[in-house]
Design a protein around this motif. Structure first.
Motif, PDB file in Angstrom:
ATOM      1  N   GLU A  33       0.961  -1.179   0.122  1.00 18.45           N
ATOM      2  CA  GLU A  33       0.033  -0.072   0.217  1.00 18.45           C
ATOM      3  C   GLU A  33       0.775   1.215   0.146  1.00 18.45           C
ATOM      4  OE1 GLU A  33      -3.436   0.442   0.090  1.00 18.45           O
ATOM      5  OE2 GLU A  33      -3.666  -1.714  -0.235  1.00 18.45           O
ATOM      6  N   TYR A  95      -8.824  -2.780  -2.866  1.00 22.37           N
ATOM      7  CA  TYR A  95      -9.339  -3.453  -1.563  1.00 22.37           C
ATOM      8  C   TYR A  95      -8.118  -3.634  -0.506  1.00 22.37           C
ATOM      9  CZ  TYR A  95      -7.868  -6.920  -4.867  1.00 22.37           C
ATOM     10  OH  TYR A  95      -7.092  -7.581  -5.923  1.00 22.37           O
ATOM     11  N   TRP A  96      -8.515  -3.578   0.840  1.00 25.13           N
ATOM     12  CA  TRP A  96      -7.615  -4.375   1.566  1.00 25.13           C
ATOM     13  C   TRP A  96      -8.266  -4.840   2.777  1.00 25.13           C
ATOM     14  CZ3 TRP A  96      -8.098  -2.470   6.670  1.00 25.13           C
ATOM     15  CH2 TRP A  96      -8.788  -1.318   6.835  1.00 25.13           C
ATOM     16  N   ILE A  97      -7.702  -5.908   3.412  1.00 28.77           N
ATOM     17  CA  ILE A  97      -8.440  -6.770   4.446  1.00 28.77           C
ATOM     18  C   ILE A  97      -7.359  -6.519   5.775  1.00 28.77           C
ATOM     19  CG2 ILE A  97      -9.161  -8.927   5.349  1.00 28.77           C
ATOM     20  CD1 ILE A  97     -11.192  -7.880   3.447  1.00 28.77           C
ATOM     21  N   ASN A 103      -6.792 -14.242   4.792  1.00 25.42           N
ATOM     22  CA  ASN A 103      -6.849 -15.570   4.497  1.00 25.42           C
ATOM     23  C   ASN A 103      -8.140 -16.445   4.921  1.00 25.42           C
ATOM     24  OD1 ASN A 103      -4.587 -16.207   2.666  1.00 25.42           O
ATOM     25  ND2 ASN A 103      -3.127 -15.710   4.448  1.00 25.42           N
ATOM     26  N   GLY A 105     -11.101 -15.787   3.148  1.00 26.61           N
ATOM     27  CA  GLY A 105     -11.709 -15.708   1.888  1.00 26.61           C
ATOM     28  C   GLY A 105     -12.773 -14.366   1.726  1.00 26.61           C
ATOM     29  N   ALA A 107     -11.757 -11.227   1.063  1.00 29.55           N
ATOM     30  CA  ALA A 107     -11.358 -10.354  -0.003  1.00 29.55           C
ATOM     31  C   ALA A 107     -12.218 -10.875  -1.344  1.00 29.55           C
ATOM     32  CB  ALA A 107      -9.797  -9.993  -0.160  1.00 29.55           C
ATOM     33  N   GLY A 108     -11.994 -12.113  -1.295  1.00 30.57           N
ATOM     34  CA  GLY A 108     -12.403 -12.828  -2.529  1.00 30.57           C
ATOM     35  C   GLY A 108     -13.963 -12.571  -2.667  1.00 30.57           C
ATOM     36  N   ASN A 135       2.325  -9.491  -5.517  1.00 25.81           N
ATOM     37  CA  ASN A 135       1.139  -9.796  -4.642  1.00 25.81           C
ATOM     38  C   ASN A 135       0.304 -11.091  -4.926  1.00 25.81           C
ATOM     39  OD1 ASN A 135      -0.708  -9.544  -2.645  1.00 25.81           O
ATOM     40  ND2 ASN A 135      -0.868  -7.135  -3.035  1.00 25.81           N
ATOM     41  N   PRO A 137      -1.464 -13.263  -3.240  1.00 22.14           N
ATOM     42  CA  PRO A 137      -2.844 -13.194  -2.549  1.00 22.14           C
ATOM     43  C   PRO A 137      -3.677 -12.284  -3.329  1.00 22.14           C
ATOM     44  CG  PRO A 137      -1.319 -13.130  -0.744  1.00 22.14           C
ATOM     45  CD  PRO A 137      -0.390 -12.723  -1.985  1.00 22.14           C
ATOM     46  N   SER A 138      -3.328 -11.153  -3.569  1.00 24.57           N
ATOM     47  CA  SER A 138      -4.254 -10.261  -4.443  1.00 24.57           C
ATOM     48  C   SER A 138      -4.676 -10.650  -5.692  1.00 24.57           C
ATOM     49  CB  SER A 138      -3.827  -8.929  -4.350  1.00 24.57           C
ATOM     50  OG  SER A 138      -4.482  -7.811  -4.986  1.00 24.57           O
ATOM     51  N   ARG A 140      -4.932 -13.844  -6.581  1.00 25.75           N
ATOM     52  CA  ARG A 140      -5.401 -14.957  -6.419  1.00 25.75           C
ATOM     53  C   ARG A 140      -7.045 -14.281  -6.343  1.00 25.75           C
ATOM     54  NH1 ARG A 140      -6.010 -19.204  -8.296  1.00 25.75           N
ATOM     55  NH2 ARG A 140      -7.468 -19.683  -6.614  1.00 25.75           N
ATOM     56  N   ARG A 144     -10.134 -15.418  -8.946  1.00 31.36           N
ATOM     57  CA  ARG A 144     -11.007 -16.233  -8.257  1.00 31.36           C
ATOM     58  C   ARG A 144     -12.548 -15.767  -8.688  1.00 31.36           C
ATOM     59  NH1 ARG A 144     -11.947 -16.694  -2.638  1.00 31.36           N
ATOM     60  NH2 ARG A 144      -9.937 -15.903  -2.282  1.00 31.36           N
TER      61      ARG A 144
HETATM   62  C1  LIG Z   1      -4.572  -8.969  -0.668  1.00 29.02           C
HETATM   63  C2  LIG Z   1      -5.624  -9.186   0.395  1.00 29.02           C
HETATM   64  C3  LIG Z   1      -6.662  -8.029   0.114  1.00 29.02           C
HETATM   65  C4  LIG Z   1      -6.239 -10.641   0.440  1.00 29.02           C
HETATM   66  O1  LIG Z   1      -7.271 -10.546   1.569  1.00 29.02           O
HETATM   67  P1  LIG Z   1      -7.868 -12.013   2.177  1.00 29.02           P
HETATM   68  O2  LIG Z   1      -9.024 -11.674   2.621  1.00 29.02           O
HETATM   69  O3  LIG Z   1      -6.729 -12.519   2.943  1.00 29.02           O
HETATM   70  O4  LIG Z   1      -8.079 -12.679   0.641  1.00 29.02           O
HETATM   71  P2  LIG Z   1      -8.764 -14.202   0.278  1.00 29.02           P
HETATM   72  O5  LIG Z   1      -8.738 -15.104   1.733  1.00 29.02           O
HETATM   73  O6  LIG Z   1     -10.200 -14.170  -0.072  1.00 29.02           O
HETATM   74  O7  LIG Z   1      -7.871 -14.893  -0.675  1.00 29.02           O
HETATM   75  C5  LIG Z   1      -6.481 -14.735  -0.640  1.00 29.02           C
HETATM   76  C6  LIG Z   1      -5.873 -15.862  -1.574  1.00 29.02           C
HETATM   77  O8  LIG Z   1      -4.511 -15.650  -1.543  1.00 29.02           O
HETATM   78  C7  LIG Z   1      -3.972 -17.042  -1.319  1.00 29.02           C
HETATM   79  N1  LIG Z   1      -2.537 -16.807  -0.620  1.00 29.02           N
HETATM   80  C8  LIG Z   1      -2.460 -16.553   0.561  1.00 29.02           C
HETATM   81  N2  LIG Z   1      -0.931 -16.212   0.930  1.00 29.02           N
HETATM   82  C9  LIG Z   1      -0.355 -16.508  -0.198  1.00 29.02           C
HETATM   83  C10 LIG Z   1       0.941 -16.514  -0.706  1.00 29.02           C
HETATM   84  N3  LIG Z   1       1.848 -16.339   0.232  1.00 29.02           N
HETATM   85  N4  LIG Z   1       1.049 -17.070  -1.889  1.00 29.02           N
HETATM   86  C11 LIG Z   1       0.329 -17.392  -2.725  1.00 29.02           C
HETATM   87  N5  LIG Z   1      -0.997 -17.100  -2.310  1.00 29.02           N
HETATM   88  C12 LIG Z   1      -1.514 -16.814  -1.243  1.00 29.02           C
HETATM   89  C13 LIG Z   1      -4.719 -17.754  -0.322  1.00 29.02           C
HETATM   90  O9  LIG Z   1      -4.491 -19.152  -0.552  1.00 29.02           O
HETATM   91  C14 LIG Z   1      -6.170 -17.418  -1.045  1.00 29.02           C
HETATM   92  O10 LIG Z   1      -6.339 -17.908  -2.374  1.00 29.02           O
HETATM   93  P3  LIG Z   1      -7.415 -19.228  -2.777  1.00 29.02           P
HETATM   94  O11 LIG Z   1      -8.736 -18.472  -2.734  1.00 29.02           O
HETATM   95  O12 LIG Z   1      -6.858 -19.712  -4.004  1.00 29.02           O
HETATM   96  O13 LIG Z   1      -7.260 -20.183  -1.617  1.00 29.02           O
HETATM   97  C15 LIG Z   1      -4.897  -9.005   1.722  1.00 29.02           C
HETATM   98  O14 LIG Z   1      -3.942  -9.701   2.010  1.00 29.02           O
HETATM   99  C16 LIG Z   1      -4.609  -7.399   2.075  1.00 29.02           C
HETATM  100  O15 LIG Z   1      -5.100  -6.583   2.323  1.00 29.02           O
HETATM  101  N6  LIG Z   1      -3.114  -7.071   1.769  1.00 29.02           N
HETATM  102  C17 LIG Z   1      -2.453  -6.031   2.145  1.00 29.02           C
HETATM  103  C18 LIG Z   1      -2.959  -4.854   1.148  1.00 29.02           C
HETATM  104  C19 LIG Z   1      -3.152  -5.319  -0.364  1.00 29.02           C
HETATM  105  O16 LIG Z   1      -2.279  -6.148  -0.723  1.00 29.02           O
HETATM  106  N7  LIG Z   1      -4.217  -4.730  -0.912  1.00 29.02           N
HETATM  107  C20 LIG Z   1      -4.547  -5.129  -2.336  1.00 29.02           C
HETATM  108  C21 LIG Z   1      -3.403  -4.388  -3.227  1.00 29.02           C
HETATM  109  S1  LIG Z   1      -3.834  -4.811  -4.980  1.00 29.02           S
END
Ligand SMILES: CC(C)(COP(=O)(O)OP(=O)(O)OC[C@H]1O[C@@H](n2cnc3c(N)ncnc32)[C@H](O)[C@@H]1OP(=O)(O)O)[C@@H](O)C(=O)NCCC(=O)NCCS
Length: 175
Positions: A33, A95-97, A103, A105, A107-108, A135, A137-138, A140, A144
């Motif tokens: 961020e 978005y951010w969580i 982890n 679900g 954000a998804g 990034n 996780p983002s 993914r 999804r």
């Molecule tokens: C990115 C973010 C919004 C995800 O929020 P979240 O509620 O944890 O997301 P979800 O649980 O819906 O999904 C996370 C996915 O990443 C995957 N994941 C988690 N850590 C991971 C890693 N190190 N490597 C690969 N995948 C990973 C999870 O398995 C999941 O995937 P799946 O649906 O295939 O199982 C959150 O981590 C966040 O706010 N991060 C900081 C700010 C940010 O990055 N904002 C977005 C900028 S574009």
């Protein structure tokens, strides 16, 4: 878990929980961020920011949401840069969580819900997003929800001390 995720328009009273999350997550979010001024981390500063977001909402350029789990604010989901003209009808999703709720679900699910707002409420045709290349996780979350990567914007965002490339994502919403 997914079913407990809700989104709604942001409200002035969301300032305190948002500031508390962002103070706690200052270090965790640093790679992802942009850096923010000191008042970003206070309820007063967030309240001013929410006022600006709601002004943008009234002007039709922003749909500013919060993400809720069990009725607690755990993050934000925002459609920005809305272009409602009939030949464009697009907006960009961000978005951010909070780290304490990641982890599970949320954000998804929140992105899925905001795509429905974009379609049904805002009448948009195209959704865009941008992530850091690292990034995963983002990325993914977007995959999804039916987004595909379509390009790289070079040196497009200053994060954690240097200019980073952005991976650009798109999803066509419908007619
Ligand atoms: C990115 C973010 C919004 C995800 O929020 P979240 O509620 O944890 O997301 P979800 O649980 O819906 O999904 C996370 C996915 O990443 C995957 N994941 C988690 N850590 C991971 C890693 N190190 N490597 C690969 N995948 C990973 C999870 O398995 C999941 O995937 P799946 O649906 O295939 O199982 C959150 O981590 C966040 O706010 N991060 C900081 C700010 C940010 O990055 N904002 C977005 C900028 S574009």
């Amino acid at each position: 878990m997914h079913n407990s995720t809700r989104i709604r328009l942001i409200e002035p009273a969301d300032a305190a929980p948002i500031a508390a999350h962002r103070v706690r997550d200052l270090e965790a979010f640093r790679p992802w961020e942009p850096a923010q001024p000191a008042d970003f981390f206070t309820p007063e500063g967030q309240a001013e920011r929410i006022d600006r977001l709601l002004a943008g909402y009234r002007a039709g350029s922003v749909w500013p949401g919060v993400v809720l789990a069990d009725d607690q604010v755990i993050g934000q989901v925002t459609v920005g840069g809305i272009l409602p003209q009939p030949h464009l009808r697009r907006g960009s999703v961000g978005y951010w969580i909070a780290s304490v709720a990641q982890n599970k679900g949320h954000a998804g699910h929140a992105v899925g819900l905001v795509l429905r707002v974009m379609t049904d409420e805002l009448g948009l045709h195209r959704a865009e997003a941008s992530t850091n290349l690292e990034n995963l996780p983002s990325q993914r979350v977007l995959r999804r929800n039916g987004f595909s990567p379509y390009g790289v914007a070079h040196s497009s965002i200053f994060l954690d001390g240097s200019w980073r490339d952005g991976l650009l994502w798109e999803r066509i919403l419908g007619d």
